[in-house]
Design a protein around this motif. Structure first.
Motif, mmCIF file in Angstrom:
data_model
loop_
_atom_site.group_PDB
_atom_site.id
_atom_site.type_symbol
_atom_site.label_atom_id
_atom_site.label_comp_id
_atom_site.label_asym_id
_atom_site.label_seq_id
_atom_site.Cartn_x
_atom_site.Cartn_y
_atom_site.Cartn_z
ATOM 1 N N VAL A 166 0.828 -1.213 0.000
ATOM 2 C CA VAL A 166 0.000 0.000 0.000
ATOM 3 C C VAL A 166 0.855 1.252 0.000
ATOM 4 O O VAL A 166 0.591 2.219 -0.719
ATOM 5 C CB VAL A 166 -0.945 0.011 1.220
ATOM 6 N N HIS A 167 1.900 1.254 0.830
ATOM 7 C CA HIS A 167 2.760 2.440 0.956
ATOM 8 C C HIS A 167 4.097 2.024 1.546
ATOM 9 O O HIS A 167 4.188 1.034 2.278
ATOM 10 C CB HIS A 167 2.092 3.482 1.867
ATOM 11 N N GLN A 168 5.121 2.769 1.250
ATOM 12 C CA GLN A 168 6.434 2.518 1.833
ATOM 13 C C GLN A 168 6.361 2.609 3.355
ATOM 14 O O GLN A 168 5.747 3.515 3.912
ATOM 15 C CB GLN A 168 7.456 3.536 1.315
ATOM 16 N N ILE A 169 6.993 1.673 4.023
ATOM 17 C CA ILE A 169 7.046 1.662 5.484
ATOM 18 C C ILE A 169 8.435 2.115 5.918
ATOM 19 O O ILE A 169 9.447 1.540 5.518
ATOM 20 C CB ILE A 169 6.731 0.256 6.039
ATOM 21 N N ALA A 170 8.461 3.166 6.730
ATOM 22 C CA ALA A 170 9.736 3.799 7.084
ATOM 23 C C ALA A 170 10.420 3.147 8.276
ATOM 24 O O ALA A 170 11.648 3.258 8.430
ATOM 25 C CB ALA A 170 9.505 5.286 7.372
ATOM 26 N N ALA A 171 9.652 2.481 9.141
ATOM 27 C CA ALA A 171 10.238 1.843 10.319
ATOM 28 C C ALA A 171 9.233 0.856 10.899
ATOM 29 O O ALA A 171 8.024 1.003 10.718
ATOM 30 C CB ALA A 171 10.619 2.877 11.380
#
Length: 330
Positions: A166-171
């Protein structure tokens, strides 16, 4: 191993703000601000806040507002992580689109523009709300410029793999300490490596067990929240203290504190995980910040010795009270 979150470089050790809002050990706003300043000065520029750290009337977001009102120039130096979408009073998450929107808007209202939310995450997963819905709702706020990036907290490997579609996960924020090593073997660390996601390790001192300050159950104040946790109950306390004593033996030989060995062990998991692992110990005083931030390196021999202890000494009790178990690692 260096880490970047929301386009900003973060230090090897971060700072968890929950200790500054502990009702059992009240910290004045003035002292809390001094502690945060000391953390930043020592290199901890990743600050982990929570909408539920404290009360609706005064929580970690109010503290951030106060801090950046006093030190506005520090707003560009700090990477602010905020967990929301969970009511500890009602003991349930609010991870649907409406809940996500309400939580983010409330956090932004409290911060009042004093700093940016660089990383936002739902505090717990909701088995009744698909992660795609939660992340999708957050993504709308990223597009609108209201938050900088999206994180996951207390998640499974399967959830990570769904979320990244769905979306980039940063952490990914998970519990990781000498008392809790499951993310290194249950696929979470492997999934983070697969997608290049830094791991934020909360409770690296196992909620204070590894500070050595607790020697018996009665050492916890009556209002101490840890009295609710299975691993701190009187029937298993002494058994779990054995692990603390083993780590103390390692630290004595090394000539440093048990705290420093515990944090160093968490940091060393970066080698195994293949991505940065950032411990975020909390502290209620400047002196504790100084101890936490004094970095030491564990040799391969010392790591082997600690790992042997972990295989030999069994930790007794679950991580959370039964009321919260439904939301663990969804």
């Amino acid at each position: 191993m260096t880490a970047t979150i929301a386009g900003k470089a973060v230090g090897a050790i971060g700072f968890g703000m929950i200790s500054l809002l502990n009702p059992a050990k009240p910290v004045t706003t003035e002292d809390a601000i001094a502690t945060l300043k000391a953390a930043l000065h020592a290199g901890a520029n990743f600050w982990n806040a929570g909408e539920h750290y404290g009360t609706p009337e005064y929580n970690s977001l109010h503290l951030l507002n106060a801090y950046f009102t006093k030190y506005p120039d520090d707003a560009e130096k700090v990477v602010v992580s905020v967990k929301g979408c969970f009511s500890f009073k009602e003991r349930k998450p609010a991870n649907d689109a409406k809940g996500v929107r309400a939580s983010i808007e409330n956090c932004l209202s409290i911060l009042d523009g004093k700093c940016r939310i660089d990383l936002f995450q739902a505090s717990r997963g909701d088995p009744d709300v698909p992660i795609e819905v939660t992340v999708g709702a957050m993504a709308e706020h990223v597009k609108a410029g209201k938050i900088g990036s999206i994180g996951l907290s207390e998640c499974s490997a399967a959830t990570i793999r769904k979320a990244v579609t769905v979306h980039q996960i940063a952490a990914v924020e998970v519990e990781l300490s000498l008392f809790e090593t499951s993310v290194m073997s249950n696929g979470v660390a492997e999934a983070c490596k697969e997608f290049g996601i830094p791991i934020v390790a909360y409770s690296p001192l196992s909620r204070g067990f590894l500070t050595g300050q607790l020697r018996k159950y009665e050492d916890m104040p009556e209002k101490d929240f840890r009295r609710m946790f299975p691993r701190f109950q009187s029937d298993v306390f002494d058994e779990n203290l054995k692990l603390v004593e083993e780590v103390e033996a390692v630290s004595t030989k090394k000539g440093c504190s048990t705290v420093q060995v515990a944090i160093a062990w968490v940091s060393a998991q970066s080698k195994t995980a293949g991505v940065p692992v950032i411990p975020i110990p909390g502290a209620g005083a400047v002196s504790r910040v100084e101890e936490n931030m004094k970095r030491i390196e564990l040799s391969d021999v010392e790591l082997d010795e600690i790992n042997e202890v972990l295989e030999r000494v069994e930790v007794k009790g679950a991580r959370y009270p039964a009321a919260f178990s439904r939301f663990e690692s969804v």
